[in-house]
Design a protein around this motif. Structure first.
Motif, mmCIF file in Angstrom:
data_model
loop_
_atom_site.group_PDB
_atom_site.id
_atom_site.type_symbol
_atom_site.label_atom_id
_atom_site.label_comp_id
_atom_site.label_asym_id
_atom_site.label_seq_id
_atom_site.Cartn_x
_atom_site.Cartn_y
_atom_site.Cartn_z
ATOM 1 N N SER A 116 0.831 -1.210 0.000
ATOM 2 C CA SER A 116 0.000 0.000 0.000
ATOM 3 C C SER A 116 0.862 1.255 0.000
ATOM 4 O O SER A 116 0.544 2.231 -0.680
ATOM 5 C CB SER A 116 -0.919 0.014 1.224
ATOM 6 N N LEU A 117 1.944 1.217 0.756
ATOM 7 C CA LEU A 117 2.856 2.360 0.787
ATOM 8 C C LEU A 117 3.457 2.600 -0.593
ATOM 9 O O LEU A 117 3.469 3.729 -1.095
ATOM 10 C CB LEU A 117 3.947 2.132 1.831
ATOM 11 N N THR A 142 2.564 6.112 -2.821
ATOM 12 C CA THR A 142 3.601 7.070 -3.223
ATOM 13 C C THR A 142 3.859 6.993 -4.727
ATOM 14 O O THR A 142 4.085 8.010 -5.372
ATOM 15 C CB THR A 142 4.893 6.878 -2.399
ATOM 16 N N GLY A 143 3.778 5.795 -5.289
ATOM 17 C CA GLY A 143 3.985 5.645 -6.733
ATOM 18 C C GLY A 143 2.941 6.391 -7.552
ATOM 19 O O GLY A 143 3.266 7.086 -8.521
ATOM 20 N N SER A 182 5.115 13.883 -2.392
ATOM 21 C CA SER A 182 4.410 12.672 -1.997
ATOM 22 C C SER A 182 4.616 12.405 -0.512
ATOM 23 O O SER A 182 3.662 12.155 0.228
ATOM 24 C CB SER A 182 4.891 11.474 -2.826
ATOM 25 N N ALA A 183 5.861 12.490 -0.073
ATOM 26 C CA ALA A 183 6.203 12.170 1.317
ATOM 27 C C ALA A 183 5.631 13.174 2.308
ATOM 28 O O ALA A 183 5.226 12.798 3.409
ATOM 29 C CB ALA A 183 7.719 12.093 1.468
ATOM 30 N N GLY A 195 -1.144 9.625 1.981
ATOM 31 C CA GLY A 195 -1.735 9.347 3.280
ATOM 32 C C GLY A 195 -1.186 8.083 3.925
ATOM 33 O O GLY A 195 -1.059 8.007 5.147
ATOM 34 N N VAL A 196 -0.862 7.095 3.116
ATOM 35 C CA VAL A 196 -0.294 5.864 3.670
ATOM 36 C C VAL A 196 1.069 6.155 4.288
ATOM 37 O O VAL A 196 1.382 5.682 5.378
ATOM 38 C CB VAL A 196 -0.203 4.754 2.592
#
Length: 142
Positions: free
Chosen positions: A48-49, A53-54, A113-114, A119-120
């Motif tokens: 999921s992470l 981010t991808g 993204s980070a 959100g993950v």
């Protein structure tokens, strides 16, 4: 906005998960009483992470007109020794492929993204130290 998934027990440690985008099996390893017929729950968290981010990064790079030929995201997590075992260290390795990559824009997309969109990743930050590694390659080897 509430999101809901449904899981159905299929015996032993096997579950079927009906999610917002499809369904898949969740199972434990054989040494833990499972049959190895599905993904492991903690591995799903790392997946999921990577997916979150991808998706952010490819979307941002498209908007920045800095598209890449390909992107691999490798995620590894280190679990604590004591129960409940949780990830306390996570490494995200981004591998970008293409000629004439716009590294400044790529690094900005990773940062956004980070820090803003994923959100993950924000959830992971609550319990794990996250390390990011970025590399660039002209072509993906076959």
């Amino acid at each position: 906005m509430a999101q809901e998934i449904k899981t159905q027990w299929e015996g032993q440690m096997l579950f079927n998960a009906d999610t917002l985008g499809g369904n898949f099996k969740i199972d434990a390893a054989e040494e833990s009483g499972g049959q190895g017929k599905g993904v492991r729950p903690k591995a799903l968290m790392l997946t999921s992470l990577a997916g979150c981010t991808g998706m952010d990064i490819v979307s941002l790079l498209k908007k920045m007109r800095a598209e890449v030929d390909d992107l691999d995201i490798n995620v590894s997590g280190e679990l604590t020794e004591k129960h409940p075992k949780i990830y306390n260290k996570v490494t995200l390795e981004y591998v970008f492929y293409g000629e004439d990559l716009k590294k400044d824009k790529i690094e900005k997309a990773i940062q956004l993204s980070a820090e803003k969109y994923c959100g993950v990743m924000e959830m992971f930050k609550q319990f794990a130290e996250i390390t990011t590694v970025v590399s660039y390659k002209a072509k993906k080897s076959s």
